[in-house]
Write a protein that holds these residues in place. Sequence first.
Motif, PDB file in Angstrom:
ATOM      1  N   ARG A   1     -43.352 -13.433 -29.349  1.00 55.31           N
ATOM      2  CA  ARG A   1     -42.092 -12.709 -29.556  1.00 55.31           C
ATOM      3  C   ARG A   1     -41.245 -13.752 -28.775  1.00 55.31           C
ATOM      4  O   ARG A   1     -41.056 -13.675 -27.625  1.00 55.31           O
ATOM      5  CB  ARG A   1     -42.237 -11.354 -28.897  1.00 55.31           C
ATOM      6  CG  ARG A   1     -42.608 -10.283 -29.882  1.00 55.31           C
ATOM      7  CD  ARG A   1     -43.992 -10.505 -30.835  1.00 55.31           C
ATOM      8  NE  ARG A   1     -44.109  -9.395 -31.640  1.00 55.31           N
ATOM      9  CZ  ARG A   1     -45.028  -9.314 -32.499  1.00 55.31           C
ATOM     10  NH1 ARG A   1     -45.849 -10.410 -32.666  1.00 55.31           N
ATOM     11  NH2 ARG A   1     -45.313  -8.243 -33.289  1.00 55.31           N
TER      12      ARG A   1
ATOM     13  N   SER B   1     -38.177 -12.425 -26.243  1.00 54.86           N
ATOM     14  CA  SER B   1     -38.719 -11.974 -25.109  1.00 54.86           C
ATOM     15  C   SER B   1     -38.354 -12.637 -23.852  1.00 54.86           C
ATOM     16  O   SER B   1     -38.746 -13.734 -23.944  1.00 54.86           O
ATOM     17  CB  SER B   1     -40.034 -11.315 -25.282  1.00 54.86           C
ATOM     18  OG  SER B   1     -40.470 -10.854 -23.787  1.00 54.86           O
ATOM     19  N   ASP B   2     -38.000 -12.331 -22.928  1.00 52.87           N
ATOM     20  CA  ASP B   2     -37.632 -13.035 -21.794  1.00 52.87           C
ATOM     21  C   ASP B   2     -38.929 -12.832 -20.673  1.00 52.87           C
ATOM     22  O   ASP B   2     -38.790 -13.628 -19.488  1.00 52.87           O
ATOM     23  CB  ASP B   2     -36.409 -12.868 -21.133  1.00 52.87           C
ATOM     24  CG  ASP B   2     -35.176 -13.144 -21.703  1.00 52.87           C
ATOM     25  OD1 ASP B   2     -35.187 -13.943 -22.611  1.00 52.87           O
ATOM     26  OD2 ASP B   2     -34.306 -12.229 -21.888  1.00 52.87           O
ATOM     27  N   ARG B   3     -39.650 -12.250 -20.912  1.00 54.91           N
ATOM     28  CA  ARG B   3     -40.936 -11.922 -19.950  1.00 54.91           C
ATOM     29  C   ARG B   3     -41.822 -13.187 -19.876  1.00 54.91           C
ATOM     30  O   ARG B   3     -42.069 -13.827 -20.554  1.00 54.91           O
ATOM     31  CB  ARG B   3     -41.625 -10.547 -20.316  1.00 54.91           C
ATOM     32  CG  ARG B   3     -40.737  -9.272 -20.161  1.00 54.91           C
ATOM     33  CD  ARG B   3     -41.669  -8.219 -20.712  1.00 54.91           C
ATOM     34  NE  ARG B   3     -41.986  -8.156 -22.095  1.00 54.91           N
ATOM     35  CZ  ARG B   3     -40.962  -7.512 -22.806  1.00 54.91           C
ATOM     36  NH1 ARG B   3     -40.024  -6.799 -22.400  1.00 54.91           N
ATOM     37  NH2 ARG B   3     -41.091  -7.194 -24.373  1.00 54.91           N
TER      38      ARG B   3
ATOM     39  N   ASP C   1     -45.700 -10.194 -21.065  1.00 52.92           N
ATOM     40  CA  ASP C   1     -46.405 -10.142 -22.723  1.00 52.92           C
ATOM     41  C   ASP C   1     -47.519 -10.884 -22.641  1.00 52.92           C
ATOM     42  O   ASP C   1     -47.733 -12.055 -21.970  1.00 52.92           O
ATOM     43  CB  ASP C   1     -45.178 -11.062 -23.470  1.00 52.92           C
ATOM     44  CG  ASP C   1     -43.911 -10.237 -23.681  1.00 52.92           C
ATOM     45  OD1 ASP C   1     -43.926  -9.110 -23.556  1.00 52.92           O
ATOM     46  OD2 ASP C   1     -43.054 -11.024 -24.037  1.00 52.92           O
TER      47      ASP C   1
ATOM     48  N   GLN D   1     -46.820  -4.424 -25.359  1.00 59.56           N
ATOM     49  CA  GLN D   1     -46.517  -5.858 -24.863  1.00 59.56           C
ATOM     50  C   GLN D   1     -47.774  -6.711 -24.856  1.00 59.56           C
ATOM     51  O   GLN D   1     -47.627  -7.609 -24.111  1.00 59.56           O
ATOM     52  CB  GLN D   1     -45.667  -5.850 -23.162  1.00 59.56           C
ATOM     53  CG  GLN D   1     -44.245  -5.302 -23.383  1.00 59.56           C
ATOM     54  CD  GLN D   1     -43.622  -5.352 -22.087  1.00 59.56           C
ATOM     55  OE1 GLN D   1     -42.904  -4.478 -21.850  1.00 59.56           O
ATOM     56  NE2 GLN D   1     -44.339  -5.743 -21.018  1.00 59.56           N
TER      57      GLN D   1
END
Length: 237
Positions: A103, A106-108, A201, A228
């Motif tokens: 993904r 996403s910033d994770r 994630d 996630q």
Amino acid sequence: MTIQCIVKSIEPLASNTYRILLHPETPVAFKAGQYLTVVMGEKDKRPFSIASSPCRHQGELELHIGAAEHNAYAIEVVDIMQKSLDDGSKVNIEAPHGDAWIREDSDRPLLLIAGGTGFSYVRSILDHCIAQNNSKNIYLYWGARDECQLYAIEELNDIASNHSNIHFIPVVEQADSSWQGKTGNVLAAIDEDFDLLDDYDIYIAGRFEMAGAAREQFTQSKGAKSEQMFADAYAFI
């Protein structure tokens, strides 16, 4: 979509594990973390993660196939590939498949978990992140029976040395006296190293039971969010 491929090469990576390069007649557009199926028959299509990354695969598709003696399912595929390489015939694949792709919006930070040749799945994601100059923290845990099965360990150590945001943690079940890393179960090693996983994630490839155990264990004890967590196994279990 069925695509004919030329088998470019087959080389051993470790005991009973092979790197196979396929050149498809029609370019395959895929996302990092997707897989293809090798068409063995009309109702016999066998899935393998694409180890190459979509941004720099140069038209070829890389597979890592573990074909131990007890695994006829994989041995038969390697045999078909070898025959095609020897006589110049073509193999049929269908691609792309799978929803466990990275993904990118996403910033994770990422937690990549591989068991055995499940490494091919996380390798595609890792290489894609490197090619995109992704600065997020990436933790890659690779579990194997012994050090010999960690066929890319030198490459991964070099990557971690050259990228401060990438952390590689190999875990072996059976270690000899020279092993300096973690031992035991790869999920147990992660459980020991992280207090919480709610902000990650998580991408997982390995045996279905490992993916299932990771989802149960990490959502219950580490705050991980199932939405996630990504694995091809989750489409089936």
